[in-house]
Scaffold this motif. Structure first.
Motif, mmCIF file in Angstrom:
data_model
loop_
_atom_site.group_PDB
_atom_site.id
_atom_site.type_symbol
_atom_site.label_atom_id
_atom_site.label_comp_id
_atom_site.label_asym_id
_atom_site.label_seq_id
_atom_site.Cartn_x
_atom_site.Cartn_y
_atom_site.Cartn_z
ATOM 1 N N CYS A 1 -5.410 2.478 8.151
ATOM 2 C CA CYS A 1 -3.763 2.106 8.063
ATOM 3 C C CYS A 1 -3.120 1.794 9.531
ATOM 4 N N GLY B 1 -3.368 1.103 2.107
ATOM 5 C CA GLY B 1 -1.455 1.321 1.222
ATOM 6 C C GLY B 1 -2.412 1.720 -0.151
ATOM 7 N N GLY C 1 1.143 -0.131 3.980
ATOM 8 C CA GLY C 1 0.332 0.291 4.066
ATOM 9 C C GLY C 1 0.851 0.173 5.943
#
Length: 310
Positions: free
Chosen positions: A99, A247, A286
Motif C-alpha cells: 500500500c 488492503g 489499502g
C-alpha cells in the motif's frame, strides 16, 4: 519379501503424490487472484526498458523471484512449526508495504514529477548514457524483486494454510510445487507480454502479396496498436493491485475492519455490487493505510533531517 516391500513403497509414494496433486490444485485455485496481481505488477515493473534488454531484465527478476521463494518456503515452514502467531503480523507488514509503494508511486507522479529528472540520461552530468541506463535497469529489477517478495510471501502463506493439516513431507512438496509453477508461469507470461510489440513488428514486416501475408501484416499492425494500450492498462492495474492485495491482507488481519466490510457487503441486495464491494473496500482501506504509512515516512525523514542539522 523384498518385492512386496518395494511394491508397498511404490504404492505409498503414489498415494503421497496423488494427495500432493490434489492439494496443489486447491492451493493453485486459492492463489489464482494473487497470481493475476503478480503478473500485472511485474509486467508493469519491467516495462520501459530498451527492447534489447527486456528479456534479460525479466530473467533477472525471475531469478530474484526464485531466490525469494527459496528463502520463503523454508522460512514459512519454520515459522508455521515454531511461531505460527508470527505469520499474520509479517504478512500484514508486507501488505502495508504494498500500500505504501502504491501511494508513494502516485505521490511522486502527481506532486513531485520534477524529481524524476534524474531518470533522463541527458540530464545527468558526468555520466554516460549507457551507465545511466544500467543504473535505471538495476533499480527496476530491485523494485520488481522487492514487490515480488511480498506477493510471493502471500502465495506461500495461502498455500501453507491449505496444507496445514497435511504431513510435513506433503507440505514441502506442495509449497515447492506451487513456488515453481508460479515463478515459471508468471515470468513466462511477463516475457511474452513485454515482447508482444516485437512479435507485432515481425508480422507487420512480412512481405508478399498473397492472402496469408496480408493477414499477417494486419495482425501485426493490430498487435502494434494494442500493445501500448495493454501496457498502459497493466500499469494502472498493477498500481491498483498494490492497494487491492495490500488492503485485503491488512483487512483480514484486523477482525473489526473485516467484519465491518462484511456487514456493509451483506447489506447490499444487488448481486454484482455484493460480490465486488468487499474487494473495493479492501482497496479503499489499502489507499488509506498507504497514505498513513507515507505520512509517517515523510515525517520521519523530516525529523531525521532536523536531528542531523543540529
Amino acid at each position: 519379501m523384498a518385492g512386496a516391500s518395494l511394491l508397498t513403497l511404490i504404492d505409498d509414494i503414489a498415494t503421497i503424490l496423488d494427495d500432493v496433486s490434489v492439494m496443489t490444485k486447491v492451493a493453485a485455485k486459492k492463489t489464482a487472484g494473487v497470481l493475476g496481481d503478480d503478473l500485472a505488477l511485474n509486467a508493469q515493473q519491467v516495462s520501459g526498458v530498451n527492447a534489447d534488454r527486456e528479456l534479460p531484465v525479466v530473467w533477472a527478476v525471475a531469478k530474484g523471484s526464485a531466490i525469494n521463494k527459496i528463502i520463503l518456503v523454508p522460512l514459512a515452514l519454520v515459522i508455521s512449526g515454531l511461531a505460527n502467531w508470527l505469520v499474520t503480523p509479517l504478512l500484514m507488514l508486507g501488505g502495508l508495504f504494498l500500500c505504501f509503494e502504491g501511494v508513494e508511486k502516485l505521490f511522486h507522479k502527481f506532486f513531485h514529477a520534477e524529481k524524476h529528472i534524474h531518470h533522463d540520461p541527458k540530464k545527468l552530468i558526468g555520466q554516460d548514457e549507457s551507465k545511466t541506463l544500467e543504473v535505471l535497469e538495476k533499480e527496476k529489477v530491485k523494485g520488481a524483486i522487492r514487490t515480488d517478495f511480498v506477493l510471493s510471501a502471500e502465495i506461500i502463506v495461502i498455500t501453507l494454510g491449505t496444507v496445514a493439516t497435511a504431513t510435513f513431507t506433503q507440505q514441502i512438496l506442495v509449497l515447492t510445487g506451487i513456488a515453481a509453477v508460479m515463478t515459471v508461469g508468471v515470468y513466462g507470461l511477463v516475457a511474452g507480454i513485454v515482447k508482444l510489440d516485437d512479435g507485432g513488428l515481425y508480422l507487420a514486416s512480412c512481405k508478399g502479396k498473397n492472402l496469408v501475408a496480408a493477414l499477417k501484416r494486419k495482425l501485426g499492425f493490430g498487435i502494434l496498436w494494442f500493445a501500448p494500450h495493454m501496457m498502459k492498462t497493466l500499469s494502472v492495474v498493477g498500481t491498483a493491485a498494490m492497494f487491492l492485495v495490500g488492503g485485503a491482507i491488512l483487512v483480514h488481519g484486523i477482525p473489526m475492519v473485516h467484519h465491518t466490510i462484511q456487514h456493509i457487503s451483506n447489506g447490499i441486495s444487488n448481486g454484482f455490487l455484493h460480490a465486488v464491494m468487499p474487494t473495493l473496500l479492501d482497496g479503499v482501506f489499502g489507499v488509506i493505510a498507504g497514505i498513513a504509512a507515507l505520512m509517517v515516512m515523510l515525517a520521519a525523514k523530516k525529523l531525521l533531517k532536523i536531528i542531523k542539522a543540529k
